[in-house]
Design a protein around this motif. Sequence first.
Motif, PDB file in Angstrom:
ATOM      1  N   GLU A 255      32.062  27.665 -24.106  1.00 34.76           N
ATOM      2  CA  GLU A 255      32.464  27.627 -25.508  1.00 34.76           C
ATOM      3  C   GLU A 255      31.553  28.518 -26.353  1.00 34.76           C
ATOM      4  OE1 GLU A 255      35.069  26.313 -26.713  1.00 34.76           O
ATOM      5  OE2 GLU A 255      35.753  25.105 -25.004  1.00 34.76           O
TER       6      GLU A 255
ATOM      7  N   LEU B  91      23.539  29.272 -21.600  1.00 32.21           N
ATOM      8  CA  LEU B  91      23.025  28.644 -20.388  1.00 32.21           C
ATOM      9  C   LEU B  91      21.857  29.471 -19.853  1.00 32.21           C
ATOM     10  CD1 LEU B  91      23.340  26.486 -18.121  1.00 32.21           C
ATOM     11  CD2 LEU B  91      24.863  28.129 -16.967  1.00 32.21           C
TER      12      LEU B  91
ATOM     13  N   GLN C  90      27.448  28.426 -26.976  1.00 29.76           N
ATOM     14  CA  GLN C  90      26.688  27.868 -25.861  1.00 29.76           C
ATOM     15  C   GLN C  90      25.911  28.978 -25.137  1.00 29.76           C
ATOM     16  OE1 GLN C  90      29.748  25.832 -23.502  1.00 29.76           O
ATOM     17  NE2 GLN C  90      28.881  23.881 -24.178  1.00 29.76           N
TER      18      GLN C  90
ATOM     19  N   ALA D 118      25.114  24.609 -15.076  1.00 26.67           N
ATOM     20  CA  ALA D 118      26.187  24.437 -16.048  1.00 26.67           C
ATOM     21  C   ALA D 118      26.625  22.982 -16.119  1.00 26.67           C
ATOM     22  CB  ALA D 118      27.369  25.336 -15.692  1.00 26.67           C
ATOM     23  N   THR D 119      26.761  22.356 -14.951  1.00 28.61           N
ATOM     24  CA  THR D 119      27.141  20.942 -14.930  1.00 28.61           C
ATOM     25  C   THR D 119      26.067  20.079 -15.565  1.00 28.61           C
ATOM     26  OG1 THR D 119      28.409  21.315 -12.889  1.00 28.61           O
ATOM     27  CG2 THR D 119      27.775  19.038 -13.414  1.00 28.61           C
ATOM     28  N   LEU D 120      24.830  20.378 -15.252  1.00 26.59           N
ATOM     29  CA  LEU D 120      23.706  19.601 -15.778  1.00 26.59           C
ATOM     30  C   LEU D 120      23.641  19.664 -17.297  1.00 26.59           C
ATOM     31  CD1 LEU D 120      21.088  17.969 -15.231  1.00 26.59           C
ATOM     32  CD2 LEU D 120      19.904  20.170 -15.071  1.00 26.59           C
ATOM     33  N   HIS D 121      23.922  20.826 -17.881  1.00 30.93           N
ATOM     34  CA  HIS D 121      23.755  21.027 -19.320  1.00 30.93           C
ATOM     35  C   HIS D 121      25.067  20.989 -20.087  1.00 30.93           C
ATOM     36  CE1 HIS D 121      19.489  21.950 -18.944  1.00 30.93           C
ATOM     37  NE2 HIS D 121      19.778  22.739 -17.916  1.00 30.93           N
ATOM     38  N   GLY D 122      26.156  20.673 -19.424  1.00 28.54           N
ATOM     39  CA  GLY D 122      27.442  20.579 -20.103  1.00 28.54           C
ATOM     40  C   GLY D 122      27.971  21.913 -20.596  1.00 28.54           C
ATOM     41  N   PHE D 123      27.632  22.980 -19.908  1.00 30.23           N
ATOM     42  CA  PHE D 123      28.067  24.317 -20.307  1.00 30.23           C
ATOM     43  C   PHE D 123      29.504  24.544 -19.855  1.00 30.23           C
ATOM     44  CE2 PHE D 123      28.711  28.834 -19.481  1.00 30.23           C
ATOM     45  CZ  PHE D 123      28.258  29.414 -20.661  1.00 30.23           C
ATOM     46  N   SER D 124      30.340  25.042 -20.768  1.00 32.16           N
ATOM     47  CA  SER D 124      31.740  25.285 -20.412  1.00 32.16           C
ATOM     48  C   SER D 124      32.270  26.590 -20.989  1.00 32.16           C
ATOM     49  CB  SER D 124      32.607  24.117 -20.907  1.00 32.16           C
ATOM     50  OG  SER D 124      32.481  23.961 -22.311  1.00 32.16           O
TER      51      SER D 124
END
Length: 469
Positions: free
Chosen positions: A56, A61, A59, A48-54
Amino acid sequence: MIIDALNFLDIPAGLAADASLSLPLFATRPSSWVEDLTHLPVNAASQATLHGFSGEAGQILLIPGAKGELSAAVIGMGTGPVFSAFGVAAAALPASSLWHIAANEIPTQEAELGFLLGAYRYQTLKAKKPNFARLTRASDQSRIIAGAIHLTRELINTPANLLGPSELADFAMSLAARFGAAAERVRGETLTTRFPTIHAVGAGSNRAPEAVIFQWRGSKAQDDAPLVSLCGKGVCFDTGGYNLKPGSAMRLMRKDMGGAAITLGLASAIMSLDLNIRLELRIGCVENSVSGNAMRPSDILRTRAGLTVEVGDTDAEGRLVLCDLLHEACEAQPDWLIDVATLTGAARVALGPDIPALFCNNDDMAETILSAGQHSGDPLWRLPLHDGYAHWLETPFADLSNISAKPFAGAITAALFLQNFIPKQTRWAHADSYAWNDGTHPGKPEGGEAQTLRAFLTAITALAEGAKT
């Protein structure tokens, strides 16, 4: 080709035909994604951090396994409905991948339905077909509703050169046979006598008009079970007749049988779910064309009810198709009478393409349907049967005109026209639907749409559950 639409009742789009091995599909929101990811595979948080997943909306993952293979996925739901979040999944996940919904604390049926409805595209006439992700399992309820909606969409999307009055009637007869319903096909001189206004609308086409009627009852339904009667406008193509539509308005007129398609889809869901009701369905299958045999402006027609109608506009043909069907349906004294039609552009001016107009002569029935629409994510908006406009349908030459003398409130005056054929004691609801998605949105691909199906199914289910078994 058209009968293949029945296959959706067995395996809706987006559902794998076999119970193959599948990957878990999770879901989260921006407010909880950090906590949610701690319960997923150990590398989910780092991915999630690597791909900017939050979390939203939109999105997705993808989580790799120990050897780099795909092992799971997480859908971001944002703050919106679960249906919308899962409505993009089939197209967004890797092609041909197989999944099961593993998300906790969300309504699973809503997620399943969003996934399955988002997986549909009209593919019958395309050489290159989409290869979407699929679910390997879904609840019976989700499968039945999705299949009914896909069936409806398929009928609406089929072009008029392949789906004329006869083909639509063929399909209705096949649907009735599938569920053991007693079915009747009305055409020729019998149609002229029994449904004279349907005959008049279809007289201009070399593809003869027809009507189909069928009766069914649930396996536990007694003689006093609620009788629900459905009527659908099945104008397979509408040129407007002598009041010819401009080309831009004619382009989508294959969808003018959307009311019939929606009632057929609704009937399929009712019968598949074996609801505790008695069911009648009537559809008028016609094509509104221009020829020497076509009805003309100023023609006067005698309806099944005996009322005479002056044809003020040949492009106001849908109400002529419905009025005879509604009049016959009332003879059985239904507990609920429901009709669905792509009836007026005025309803779209008032409410836009996404919200069908509801007219109803009974407040309790209307509230049940409106509440069901909100609950099922299939909203309608009630417009009034305003008696003050009824005199706009008067004409010196007949009992009624099929159009208003005023350029206002076209959806209301169309409903008021139909009300002339409904006894006051009959609880009746009329839905004026667009039956189309102008673009692709989550769970709602561009093309034909089964607007009102889920709302009416939820309402009728409540009616059935309140009946004695």
